[in-house]
Scaffold this motif. Structure first.
Motif, short mmCIF file in Angstrom:
data_model
loop_
_atom_site.label_atom_id
_atom_site.label_comp_id
_atom_site.label_asym_id
_atom_site.label_seq_id
_atom_site.Cartn_x
_atom_site.Cartn_y
_atom_site.Cartn_z
N THR A 4 0.80 -1.22 0.00
CA THR A 4 0.00 0.00 0.00
C THR A 4 0.84 1.28 0.00
N GLY A 5 2.01 1.23 0.62
CA GLY A 5 2.81 2.44 0.78
C GLY A 5 3.91 2.64 -0.24
N LYS A 6 4.33 1.56 -0.91
CA LYS A 6 5.44 1.68 -1.86
C LYS A 6 5.09 1.16 -3.26
N LEU A 7 4.70 -0.12 -3.34
CA LEU A 7 4.48 -0.73 -4.66
C LEU A 7 3.34 -0.07 -5.43
N CYS A 8 2.22 0.17 -4.75
CA CYS A 8 1.08 0.78 -5.45
C CYS A 8 1.37 2.19 -5.93
N PRO A 9 1.89 3.10 -5.07
CA PRO A 9 2.20 4.44 -5.57
C PRO A 9 3.25 4.43 -6.69
N GLU A 10 4.26 3.58 -6.57
CA GLU A 10 5.29 3.51 -7.61
C GLU A 10 4.72 3.00 -8.93
N GLY A 11 3.79 2.03 -8.85
CA GLY A 11 3.16 1.51 -10.06
C GLY A 11 2.39 2.57 -10.82
N TRP A 12 1.65 3.41 -10.07
CA TRP A 12 0.93 4.52 -10.70
C TRP A 12 1.92 5.51 -11.31
N HIS A 13 3.00 5.77 -10.60
CA HIS A 13 3.98 6.77 -11.05
C HIS A 13 4.69 6.32 -12.33
N ASP A 14 5.13 5.05 -12.39
CA ASP A 14 5.90 4.60 -13.55
C ASP A 14 5.06 3.91 -14.63
N LEU A 25 -13.82 -0.30 -2.80
CA LEU A 25 -14.54 0.03 -1.57
C LEU A 25 -16.04 0.13 -1.84
N ARG A 26 -16.83 -0.27 -0.86
CA ARG A 26 -18.28 -0.03 -0.97
C ARG A 26 -18.53 1.46 -0.77
N ARG A 27 -19.33 2.04 -1.63
CA ARG A 27 -19.63 3.47 -1.52
C ARG A 27 -20.40 3.78 -0.24
N GLU A 28 -21.25 2.87 0.20
CA GLU A 28 -22.12 3.16 1.33
C GLU A 28 -21.37 3.32 2.65
N ASP A 29 -20.23 2.61 2.81
CA ASP A 29 -19.53 2.67 4.10
C ASP A 29 -18.01 2.67 3.99
N ALA A 30 -17.48 2.76 2.76
CA ALA A 30 -16.03 2.79 2.50
C ALA A 30 -15.31 1.54 3.00
N GLN A 31 -16.03 0.45 3.15
CA GLN A 31 -15.42 -0.81 3.58
C GLN A 31 -14.68 -1.44 2.41
N LEU A 32 -13.46 -1.97 2.66
CA LEU A 32 -12.66 -2.59 1.62
C LEU A 32 -13.32 -3.89 1.17
N VAL A 33 -13.66 -3.95 -0.11
CA VAL A 33 -14.25 -5.14 -0.71
C VAL A 33 -13.16 -6.03 -1.28
N GLY A 34 -12.12 -5.41 -1.86
CA GLY A 34 -11.06 -6.19 -2.47
C GLY A 34 -10.04 -5.30 -3.15
N ALA A 35 -9.27 -5.94 -4.01
CA ALA A 35 -8.22 -5.25 -4.76
C ALA A 35 -8.36 -5.63 -6.22
N LEU A 36 -8.04 -4.69 -7.09
CA LEU A 36 -8.05 -4.96 -8.52
C LEU A 36 -6.88 -4.22 -9.15
N GLY A 37 -6.06 -4.94 -9.88
CA GLY A 37 -4.91 -4.35 -10.54
C GLY A 37 -5.01 -4.44 -12.05
N VAL A 38 -4.58 -3.39 -12.72
CA VAL A 38 -4.45 -3.37 -14.18
C VAL A 38 -2.96 -3.19 -14.44
N ASN A 39 -2.33 -4.23 -14.94
CA ASN A 39 -0.88 -4.24 -15.08
C ASN A 39 -0.45 -4.15 -16.53
N ASN A 40 0.56 -3.34 -16.78
CA ASN A 40 1.10 -3.16 -18.12
C ASN A 40 1.88 -4.40 -18.51
N ARG A 41 1.51 -5.02 -19.62
CA ARG A 41 2.19 -6.24 -20.10
C ARG A 41 3.40 -5.91 -20.97
#
Length: 196
Positions: free
Chosen positions: A52-62, A71-87
Motif C-alpha cells: 500500500t505504501g510503496k508498490l502501489c504508488p510507484e506503479g501509478w507513477h511509472d 470500496l463499498r460506496r455506502e460505508d467505505a469498507q474494503l471489498v477487495g483489490a483490482l490491478g491493471v498491469n502493463n504487459r
C-alpha cells in the motif's frame, strides 16, 4: 499517470494508500487469497505496508501497474483489490483481483472488473485486457465470464506462484466487446469470431 478514482453504482475504486494497510493485511489472512493469488504466504503486516505504501504508488507513477482499492460506496469498507498491469506489449494489459471473504458472492468484483476494463480501454488506450488464473480457480473464472471476458484456452506452466509453476486458464476482453473503438486496427483470423 496521475492516480485515478473510478465509481460504479455501488463501488468507489481508488489507488491504495498507506492507511489501507490494516484492511489489506486483515483480508489477506484468508487462506483462499493466499492460495489463488501471488500475495506472499504467510502475509505479514510488512507485506501490506510495502504493497500500500510503496508498490502501489510507484506503479501509478511509472505506469507499470494501476492497483485499485475496491470500496463499498455506502460505508467505505474494503471489498477487495483490482490491478491493471502493463504487459509491456503495445496496448495490452492484464487484470488481477481478490475479494475479501465477507464480500464474496455480491457481484462487487464483477462490477469493479467491468469498470476497470472500460477505464483501460478509454484512459490507457488498451486494445486488449487479459485475464488468467490457475486452473481450478472457478470463482475467478466466473467473475471474468460475468464481466464479458472470452475464454481463450489453457496454458501450461504459465504462472509462477510461491516457487511452483502452474497451468492457467486464460481469457481476454477487447474494446469491441464493450462497443468501444480500438486504438489499432484488429484483423481477426478466418474462422475466429468476427473473421472472414
Amino acid at each position: 499517470m496521475d492516480p485515478t478514482t473510478l465509481t460504479t453504482e455501488r463501488l468507489l475504486m481508488r489507488p491504495f494508500a498507506p492507511e489501507d494497510a490494516d484492511a489489506v493485511h486483515t483480508a489477506c489472512q484468508d487462506p483462499e487469497i493466499q492460495r489463488w493469488t501471488v500475495v506472499p504466504s504467510p502475509y505479514t503486516r510488512a507485506d501490506a505496508e510495502l504493497f500500500t505504501g510503496k508498490l502501489c504508488p510507484e506503479g501509478w507513477h511509472d505506469g507499470s501497474m494501476y492497483n485499485f482499492a475496491v470500496l463499498r460506496r455506502e460505508d467505505a469498507q474494503l471489498v477487495g483489490a483490482l490491478g491493471v498491469n502493463n504487459r509491456y506489449l503495445p496496448g495490452t494489459y492484464e487484470v488481477g483481483y481478490w475479494t475479501a471473504k465477507e464480500h464474496r458472492g455480491a457481484g462487487y468484483t464483477t462490477e469493479a472488473l467491468a469498470e476497470a476494463a472500460r477505464w483501460a480501454f478509454t484512459a490507457l488506450a488498451a486494445d486488449r485486457v487479459e485475464w488468467r488464473t490457475e486452473i481450478g480457480n472457478t470463482a475467478s473464472r466466473s467473475v471474468a465470464l460475468r464481466a464479458g471476458f472470452r475464454m481463450e484456452g489453457d496454458q501450461r506452466s504459465a504462472l509462477f506462484n510461491k516457487g511452483v509453476r502452474r497451468d492457467t486458464w486464460n481469457g481476454a476482453l477487447l474494446p469491441a466487446d464493450l462497443g468501444l473503438p480500438g486504438t489499432h486496427t484488429y484483423l481477426p483470423a478466418p474462422g475466429v469470431s468476427g473473421g472472414l
